[in-house]
Design an enzyme around this catalytic site. Structure first.
Site, mmCIF file in Angstrom:
data_model
loop_
_atom_site.group_PDB
_atom_site.id
_atom_site.type_symbol
_atom_site.label_atom_id
_atom_site.label_comp_id
_atom_site.label_asym_id
_atom_site.label_seq_id
_atom_site.Cartn_x
_atom_site.Cartn_y
_atom_site.Cartn_z
ATOM 1 N N GLY A 120 78.120 -17.733 14.520
ATOM 2 C CA GLY A 120 77.976 -17.132 14.597
ATOM 3 C C GLY A 120 77.322 -16.532 16.752
ATOM 4 N N PRO A 121 76.333 -15.743 17.118
ATOM 5 C CG PRO A 121 75.906 -13.837 17.351
ATOM 6 C CD PRO A 121 76.331 -14.586 16.120
ATOM 7 C CB CYS A 174 71.896 -6.020 19.173
ATOM 8 S SG CYS A 174 72.751 -5.190 20.978
ATOM 9 C CD GLU A 219 75.173 -25.716 20.345
ATOM 10 O OE1 GLU A 219 75.738 -25.192 20.519
ATOM 11 O OE2 GLU A 219 73.346 -25.727 20.425
HETATM 12 P P1 ADP Z 1 71.249 -20.469 17.092
HETATM 13 O O1 ADP Z 1 71.104 -21.960 16.494
HETATM 14 O O2 ADP Z 1 72.198 -19.383 16.038
HETATM 15 O O3 ADP Z 1 70.880 -20.511 18.619
HETATM 16 P P2 ADP Z 1 68.334 -20.357 16.220
HETATM 17 O O4 ADP Z 1 68.283 -21.322 14.713
HETATM 18 O O5 ADP Z 1 68.039 -22.197 17.152
HETATM 19 O O6 ADP Z 1 69.771 -19.945 16.373
HETATM 20 O O7 ADP Z 1 67.133 -19.780 16.529
HETATM 21 C C1 ADP Z 1 67.111 -18.468 15.995
HETATM 22 C C2 ADP Z 1 65.618 -17.729 15.886
HETATM 23 O O8 ADP Z 1 66.354 -17.287 17.292
HETATM 24 C C3 ADP Z 1 65.838 -16.572 14.986
HETATM 25 O O9 ADP Z 1 64.878 -17.138 13.885
HETATM 26 C C4 ADP Z 1 64.363 -15.910 15.929
HETATM 27 O O10 ADP Z 1 63.047 -16.953 15.311
HETATM 28 C C5 ADP Z 1 65.166 -15.935 17.325
HETATM 29 N N1 ADP Z 1 65.765 -15.238 17.766
HETATM 30 C C6 ADP Z 1 64.992 -14.890 19.075
HETATM 31 N N2 ADP Z 1 65.806 -13.529 19.539
HETATM 32 C C7 ADP Z 1 66.657 -12.930 18.484
HETATM 33 C C8 ADP Z 1 66.868 -12.259 18.088
HETATM 34 N N3 ADP Z 1 67.519 -11.166 18.960
HETATM 35 N N4 ADP Z 1 67.891 -11.547 16.498
HETATM 36 C C9 ADP Z 1 67.297 -12.880 15.575
HETATM 37 N N5 ADP Z 1 66.660 -13.844 16.114
HETATM 38 C C10 ADP Z 1 65.853 -14.019 17.663
HETATM 39 ZN ZN ZN Z 2 74.141 -2.868 20.288
#
Ligand code: ADP
Ligand code: ZN
Length: 192
Positions: free
Chosen positions: A16-17, A146, A90
Site C-alpha cells: 500500500g502507499p 487521500c 520496508e
Molecule cells: P505505513 O507503514 O503504511 O506508512 P503506518 O502503519 O506507519 O503506515 O501508519 C499508519 C497510520 O498513519 C494510521 O494509523 C494513521 O494514524 C496515520 N495517518 C496519517 N495520515 C493518514 C492518512 N491520510 N490516511 C490514513 N492514515 C493516516
Molecule cells: Zn483523491
C-alpha cells in the site's frame, strides 16, 4: 492433527502507499505471533531510519524490535536456529536476494511476512515488490485516505518544495524540502 504436521511455510505480503498502515499491520501480526510464544525475527533495511534504528515503528507509535540490515545476506546469521516467523518491513528497499531467501524460508516451514510500498512516488512498481507479490500465498493491499478528496489512497504523492515531484527526480534530493502524502489515483500527480 499434531502441530508438527502443520509445519508448513508460506509468504504473506502487505502493500500500500505511505500511511496505509503497513507497519501497523506487520506489528500486529508479529505481536500476535509473540503472544502465541512463537519465535520471531524482524528485519528492516538500515537506510530507513525515520524513527528509532532498532525498531519497526508505525506512524501511530506502535513498535517492535527489529534488526537493521543492508542486504538479504546480512539476515542469514540471525536465521540459525530457524525462527518460526520472519518479518521484514520496508522490503521495497532490499535487494533481489530477499526473493530467494523468502522462498527458501517458506520452503523450510517458516511463515514469512513482508511489508513494503508496492508503488514508488511516480506510481511505478517498486523494486522487488512485484515479484514478491506474485510469489506470495497471501496478499493484503491496504489503502490510506487521500488527503485531497477523501477517497481510498493507493499512491504516495511526493512533493518537492511544495510541487509534485518530477518523473526524473532522483530518489534522494539534496537541499530540497520534500514530503510525502497519500493520494488516490485521480489526485496523484507527477511532473514530466
Ligand atoms: P505505513 O507503514 O503504511 O506508512 P503506518 O502503519 O506507519 O503506515 O501508519 C499508519 C497510520 O498513519 C494510521 O494509523 C494513521 O494514524 C496515520 N495517518 C496519517 N495520515 C493518514 C492518512 N491520510 N490516511 C490514513 N492514515 C493516516
Ligand atoms: Zn483523491
Amino acid at each position: 492433527m499434531p502441530p508438527t504436521l502443520h509445519r508448513q511455510g508460506w509468504i504473506e505480503v502487505i502493500v500500500g502507499p505511505m500511511f496505509s498502515g503497513k507497519s501497523e499491520e506487520l506489528i500486529r501480526r508479529v505481536k500476535r505471533a509473540l503472544i502465541a510464544k512463537q519465535s520471531v525475527a524482524v528485519f528492516k533495511p538500515r537506510l530507513d531510519n525515520r524513527y528509532h534504528e532498532a525498531h519497526v515503528v508505525s506512524h501511530d507509535g506502535e513498535r517492535v524490535e527489529a534488526i537493521p540490515v543492508e542486504s538479504a545476506l546480512e539476515m542469514e546469521p540471525y536465521l540459525t536456529p530457524l525462527p518460526q516467523v520472519v518479518a521484514v518491513d520496508e522490503a521495497q528497499f532490499l535487494d533481489r536476494g530477499l526473493v530467494a531467501l523468502a522462498e527458501e524460508l517458506a520452503g523450510q516451514g517458516v511463515r514469512v511476512i513482508l511489508a513494503g510500498l508496492d508503488l514508488d512516488f511516480r506510481g511505478e512498481p517498486f523494486g522487488i515488490m512485484p515479484e514478491l507479490l506474485a510469489r506470495a500465498e497471501f496478499v493484503e493491499k491496504l489503502t490510506a485516505i487521500c488527503v485531497r478528496c477523501g477517497a481510498p489512497a493507493t499512491r504516495t504523492q511526493r512533493l518537492v518544495d511544495g510541487l509534485p515531484a518530477r518523473y526524473s527526480d532522483p530518489v534522494i534530493l539534496v537541499g530540497a524540502q520534500e514530503r510525502y502524502e497519500p493520494r488516490c489515483r485521480a489526485c496523484h500527480q507527477v511532473r514530466y
